[in-house]
Design an enzyme around this catalytic site. Structure first.
Site, PDB file in Angstrom:
ATOM      1  N   GLU A 242      35.176  45.808  33.278  1.00 33.44           N
ATOM      2  CA  GLU A 242      33.773  46.233  33.415  1.00 33.44           C
ATOM      3  C   GLU A 242      32.940  45.217  32.656  1.00 33.44           C
ATOM      4  O   GLU A 242      32.895  45.249  31.422  1.00 33.44           O
ATOM      5  CB  GLU A 242      33.585  47.635  32.820  1.00 33.44           C
ATOM      6  CG  GLU A 242      34.324  48.745  33.552  1.00 33.44           C
ATOM      7  CD  GLU A 242      33.677  49.105  34.880  1.00 33.44           C
ATOM      8  OE1 GLU A 242      32.655  48.488  35.256  1.00 33.44           O
ATOM      9  OE2 GLU A 242      34.201  49.995  35.556  1.00 33.44           O
ATOM     10  N   GLU A 374      22.655  36.946  31.593  1.00 33.31           N
ATOM     11  CA  GLU A 374      22.405  38.286  31.039  1.00 33.31           C
ATOM     12  C   GLU A 374      21.657  38.127  29.709  1.00 33.31           C
ATOM     13  O   GLU A 374      22.147  37.452  28.801  1.00 33.31           O
ATOM     14  CB  GLU A 374      23.737  38.994  30.816  1.00 33.31           C
ATOM     15  CG  GLU A 374      23.574  40.464  30.503  1.00 33.31           C
ATOM     16  CD  GLU A 374      24.923  41.151  30.292  1.00 33.31           C
ATOM     17  OE1 GLU A 374      25.810  40.548  29.675  1.00 33.31           O
ATOM     18  OE2 GLU A 374      25.070  42.305  30.741  1.00 33.31           O
TER      19      GLU A 374
HETATM   20  P1  NAD Z   1      32.380  41.091  24.072  1.00 31.11           P
HETATM   21  O1  NAD Z   1      33.026  40.556  25.277  1.00 31.11           O
HETATM   22  O2  NAD Z   1      31.921  40.154  23.034  1.00 31.11           O
HETATM   23  O3  NAD Z   1      33.347  42.118  23.325  1.00 31.11           O
HETATM   24  C1  NAD Z   1      33.866  43.256  23.978  1.00 31.11           C
HETATM   25  C2  NAD Z   1      35.153  43.676  23.281  1.00 31.11           C
HETATM   26  O4  NAD Z   1      36.139  42.666  23.480  1.00 31.11           O
HETATM   27  C3  NAD Z   1      35.020  43.841  21.776  1.00 31.11           C
HETATM   28  O5  NAD Z   1      35.781  44.952  21.381  1.00 31.11           O
HETATM   29  C4  NAD Z   1      35.623  42.556  21.234  1.00 31.11           C
HETATM   30  O6  NAD Z   1      36.142  42.667  19.936  1.00 31.11           O
HETATM   31  C5  NAD Z   1      36.729  42.310  22.235  1.00 31.11           C
HETATM   32  N1  NAD Z   1      37.194  40.923  22.340  1.00 31.11           N
HETATM   33  C6  NAD Z   1      36.530  39.790  22.051  1.00 31.11           C
HETATM   34  N2  NAD Z   1      37.304  38.713  22.312  1.00 31.11           N
HETATM   35  C7  NAD Z   1      38.494  39.179  22.770  1.00 31.11           C
HETATM   36  C8  NAD Z   1      39.703  38.571  23.226  1.00 31.11           C
HETATM   37  N3  NAD Z   1      39.847  37.248  23.270  1.00 31.11           N
HETATM   38  N4  NAD Z   1      40.700  39.365  23.655  1.00 31.11           N
HETATM   39  C9  NAD Z   1      40.559  40.703  23.657  1.00 31.11           C
HETATM   40  N5  NAD Z   1      39.449  41.340  23.226  1.00 31.11           N
HETATM   41  C10 NAD Z   1      38.418  40.586  22.796  1.00 31.11           C
HETATM   42  O7  NAD Z   1      31.178  42.016  24.588  1.00 31.11           O
HETATM   43  P2  NAD Z   1      30.133  42.826  23.705  1.00 31.11           P
HETATM   44  O8  NAD Z   1      29.124  41.876  23.155  1.00 31.11           O
HETATM   45  O9  NAD Z   1      30.840  43.753  22.779  1.00 31.11           O
HETATM   46  O10 NAD Z   1      29.455  43.746  24.815  1.00 31.11           O
HETATM   47  C11 NAD Z   1      28.362  43.351  25.576  1.00 31.11           C
HETATM   48  C12 NAD Z   1      28.801  42.987  26.979  1.00 31.11           C
HETATM   49  O11 NAD Z   1      29.482  44.077  27.565  1.00 31.11           O
HETATM   50  C13 NAD Z   1      27.638  42.694  27.900  1.00 31.11           C
HETATM   51  O12 NAD Z   1      27.960  41.593  28.699  1.00 31.11           O
HETATM   52  C14 NAD Z   1      27.536  43.947  28.745  1.00 31.11           C
HETATM   53  O13 NAD Z   1      26.940  43.767  30.005  1.00 31.11           O
HETATM   54  C15 NAD Z   1      28.974  44.314  28.869  1.00 31.11           C
HETATM   55  N6  NAD Z   1      29.088  45.721  29.219  1.00 31.11           N
HETATM   56  C16 NAD Z   1      29.526  46.040  30.464  1.00 31.11           C
HETATM   57  C17 NAD Z   1      29.591  47.371  30.841  1.00 31.11           C
HETATM   58  C18 NAD Z   1      30.081  47.771  32.206  1.00 31.11           C
HETATM   59  O14 NAD Z   1      30.399  48.926  32.362  1.00 31.11           O
HETATM   60  N7  NAD Z   1      30.153  46.875  33.176  1.00 31.11           N
HETATM   61  C19 NAD Z   1      29.223  48.363  29.950  1.00 31.11           C
HETATM   62  C20 NAD Z   1      28.783  47.991  28.690  1.00 31.11           C
HETATM   63  C21 NAD Z   1      28.722  46.665  28.325  1.00 31.11           C
END
Ligand code: NAD
Length: 524
Positions: A242, A374
């Site tokens: 997602e 975004e």
């Molecule tokens: P992010 O990708 O920075 O982090 C998301 C999660 O992934 C965190 O728990 C982080 O610690 C973990 N993570 C980071 N690097 C990783 C790796 N290499 N391997 C495994 N896990 C890792 O995103 P964010 O800043 O926390 O969230 C914002 C983003 O999420 C935005 O792009 C938003 O659009 C998206 N989002 C999507 C939905 C959806 O349903 N499509 C919903 C909410 C947020």
């Protein structure tokens, strides 16, 4: 010294984004702890699955009661750790979870029970077929900070009710609320090893992806999603991704100007614009463009920005400095390339560390970052269009395809236009709130991801289908077994005529030629 510094940097800190107050520090879970958590989950999952779906539904019902009793306390914790106004914490987090628990409680039994699969093929008539939906085993869930309660909760509820164990790695910015979610589920009756939380940052997440899980449900940015997809591909780990969005809002000539401009302002600024389904691009029919700009600018300027704990607050802080800088960079890029600022466009350091004024931009173009990447902040960029075709083309001119909204009085036209938009969800005369429809699947196309959460489609992601085929004549060799030969080939051709020939005459001939098939003797 270097080691001390590394440890200090790697500490996971829960910070109130409105004040900068450190609420708690955690040691991140190391790789070995993640591996151990997954191993415990694997062992515990067997008994959890063995309980049966009715018992698991009872646990969900208890969870719903407990959460309902404590709704205001949970909302306060969400506001403290993620910044959003309490009304939003109640509506978009607590209510979404209560209703998801209601939905899974009402629908899981019917969905998860075995289903008969009748066969039409004459050759298979001795068999009885059945579909069994079986849990994967251990589901890894990695979640973001912007909906720190509703995202991990809805995914966890679906995984658990289907009979899986869960290891949850929440965002490093919102560990407290994830631990609170787990505490509610444990109290409701989920065994501690069946749901475990591993606190940490990306390296803990990476350890979970590489651990012995059976499926991963990831919600986060496209960049992280792509990295995870590569790791998962190497071991064929099934994933739901997602990812981000750049949702377009299309306002057609017959739309109600007051309703649509209020919808744009709420859709762009709720949760300070940090929603995957936020209105990130707005396209308005030329005939409404000027009054629409004026209405949005006026309504944005009226919003009360402040600490989400204040019940008067409409727009809270962003999650952290990095997020504010990202918004500033997008707005600056738009300004440099000729966008007009109608409201906001400034940081509100007078209010605290991470506040940014709700911003309305006019005269934007698809060459600007604000219309392509975004932004994930309180910015509403608006541009005009002339025709339906142009509106659809602009909406689809994006790498993303999560959600979209169409604002129009004529709903028949609206639904026809919705079919032409490349997105997982298209809302007509509303934005963002589809996330609260527990029955509706949530997910995107293009760079917005793979798979679905929420509703029956979300539950389907938590099980694999097993087809059980049981022959009712165990004492009879199958007619298609060895030994082959010219006679048998002719009988099979006759049988295919009997089954599929267009004319009844040919079918009858086929029946006669194939008659021996049914009584084929002497086969090996
Ligand atoms: P992010 O990708 O920075 O982090 C998301 C999660 O992934 C965190 O728990 C982080 O610690 C973990 N993570 C980071 N690097 C990783 C790796 N290499 N391997 C495994 N896990 C890792 O995103 P964010 O800043 O926390 O969230 C914002 C983003 O999420 C935005 O792009 C938003 O659009 C998206 N989002 C999507 C939905 C959806 O349903 N499509 C919903 C909410 C947020």
């Amino acid at each position: 010294m270097a080691t001390d510094l590394q440890i200090a940097i790697r500490k996971i800190t829960s910070v109130n984004p409105a004040t900068g107050e450190v609420m708690r520090e955690f040691e991140p879970a190391a790789e070995a702890e993640v591996i151990a958590a997954v191993a415990r989950a694997r062992t515990a999952q067997l008994a959890w699955h063995g309980l049966g779906v009715q018992q698991r539904i009872h646990v969900l019902d208890r969870f719903r009661e407990l959460l309902h009793d404590q709704k205001s306390e949970v909302a306060r914790l969400i506001t403290h750790e993620a910044g959003k106004p309490q009304v939003e914490a109640l509506l978009t987090e607590v209510m979404v979870v209560l209703d998801a628990a209601r939905f899974y409680s009402e629908n899981s039994y019917a969905f998860l029970r075995d289903q008969a699969l009748p066969h039409a093929n004459l050759a298979m008539k001795t068999k009885s077929g059945r579909l069994a939906r079986e849990p994967y085993g251990v589901i890894g869930i990695i979640s973001p900070w912007n909906y720190p309660f509703s995202i991990p909760a809805t995914e966890t509820l679906a995984a658990l009710v289907a009979g899986n164990a869960v290891v949850l790695k929440p965002s490093e910015f919102t560990s407290l609320i994830a631990l609170e979610l787990a505490a509610f589920l444990w109290k409701a009756g989920v065994p501690k090893d069946v749901l475990q939380v591993v606190v940490g940052d990306g390296s803990t997440g990476n350890a979970l992806v590489n651990a012995n899980i059976d499926k991963l449900v990831f919600t986060g940015s496209v960049a992280t999603g792509k990295r995870i997809a590569q790791t998962a591909a190497a071991r064929l780990l099934p994933v739901v991704l997602e990812l981000g969005g750049k949702d377009p809002m299309l306002v057609f000539a017959d739309a109600d100007l007051d309703v649509a401009s209020s919808g744009a302002v709420w859709g762009a600024f709720m949760n300070a614009g940090q929603a995957c389904l936020s209105v990130e691009r707005c396209y308005v029919h030329r005939s409404l463009y000027q009054p629409f700009l004026e209405a949005c600018a006026r309504k944005a300027a009226q919003l009360r920005v402040g600490n989400g704990m204040d019940p008067q607050t409409d727009v809270g802080p962003l999650i952290n400095e990095r997020q504010v800088r990202n918004v500033e960079a997008h707005v600056e890029d738009a300004r440099l390339h000729g966008a007009r600022m109608l409201a906001g466009g400034v940081r509100r350091t007078d209010l605290g560390p991470n506040f940014y004024a709700p911003t309305v931009l006019a005269d934007v173009t698809h060459q600007m970052r604000i219309m392509r990447e975004e932004t994930f902040g309180p910015v509403l960029p608006i541009m005009p269009f002339e025709t339906d075709d142009e509106a659809v083309r602009l909406a689809n001119d994006s790498d993303f395809g999560l959600g979209a909204s169409i604002w129009i009085r004529n709903r028949v036209r609206g639904e026809a236009l919705a079919r032409r938009i490349q997105a997982g969800t298209v809302m007509i005369n509303d934005a963002v709130s589809c996330f609260g429809v527990s029955e509706a699947p949530h997910g995107g196309v293009k760079a917005s991801g793979i798979g679905r959460t929420h509703g029956i489609f979300g539950l389907e992601e938590m099980v694999h289908i097993k087809y059980i085929d049981s022959d009712r004549l165990p004492g009879m060799k199958k007619v298609w077994w060895y030994e082959y030969g010219p006679g048998f080939t002719r009988q099979i051709e006759g049988f295919l005529d009997l089954m599929f020939a267009k004319s009844w005459g040919k079918r009858l001939q086929g029946a006669l030629r194939s008659a021996g098939v049914l009584t084929r003797k002497g086969k090996i």
